[in-house]
Design an enzyme around this catalytic site. Sequence first.
Site: not given
Length: 374
Positions: A112, A156, A192, A235, A260, A285, A314-315, A336
């Site tokens: 990702q 992102e 990630d 991640e 995560d 998160k 978050r995205s 991040k």
Amino acid sequence: MRDGEKRFLGFGVRKAIQNVENVIAPQLTRMDVRDQREIDQTMIELDGTKDKSNLGANAIVGVSLCVAKVAADSLELPLYRYIGSANANILPTPLLNLINGGKLAATELDFQEHIVMPVGAKSFFEAMRMGTEVYLELAKIMERDWGRHSLNTADEGGYTPIGMKDPREAFDAELEAIEELGYRDEFVLGIDAAATHFYNEKKKNYIFMEREMNREQMIDFYEDLCSAYPVKSIEDPLMEEDFEGFAELTRSLNIQIVGDDLFVTNVERLKKGIEEGAGNALLWKVNQVGTLTEALDTAEFAYRNGYGVQVSERSGQTEDTWLADMAVALNAGQIKTGAPCRGERISQYNRLFRIEEELGKSARYAGKNFRRPL
Ligand code: PGA
Ligand code: ZN
């Protein structure tokens, strides 16, 4: 909690808003805004479910963060001071996701996020200047090797190289940009993988780079990757229920392994991870767990067990900057929040510049010590 109606193709949030106005608000009106834990607890009890599905985690998390901001304002403190008190002084190392794959982009990359980390910078501002330069230099390489359409950016803010399938190609491009600028010793890389998304439940295997791979083959791939590239943080290298595989990787690679999807900011899952030695850092998160105090408890638990804490976007991030304040409040040492473009990402970085200025001489940039800044 989404409305699931025709409006906004089901994504409307009128029900959650009604829950804030008609159910949560009447219970909180006479409470002191500084009683964060009591307020969060009241909402948890009012909801009555384990996953906050009755009132909606989106309704509850919004109120929880709002309460923290109002309390900070009423005490005339910046949010990072109110939550982190006098000791909050560490500016986080940014994890800049410059090439997007997986669920975050219309690319063929399975991982990702292909991340660069300016660990050698002297300050947070310098880290972002260097990171932004790498991002701009990388654009030239993307266009030259992968075509102009690769410059389209994803969720992102990272590039979307057309036809790129192998994460090593992403890291080659990033390292070329880094070296072109003379920053070879100042940057390390991160990933990630979000491996759950390329794990096939039926086959009980990963479908990675168009091949079926089992856990051991994935672990071998990561080991090879880390000996060939300066990767210092990974991640979700394996699917979210594979605590055992995470533990094996954590033992074999002497780098940061972040959970995560593995931990989802949940104390019970983190406890299981700690007992089994799965990972050595928590992705933090707040909306995974639903209230600020629950998320703070999870971070505290992580620290007390020698785990790092990576504060994360978050995205679907918004331009609200509470997240930047939390990174400093927690002295987390790492944040991040995407590539240095797109307004909602830049908002977080700008807020961190202001905090760094405000802290003046007492500000300290985490740099290489991102996992254990203290
Ligand atoms: P998400 O992506 O916000 O879409 O979950 C970010 C991440 O996986 O870390
Ligand atoms: Zn993730």
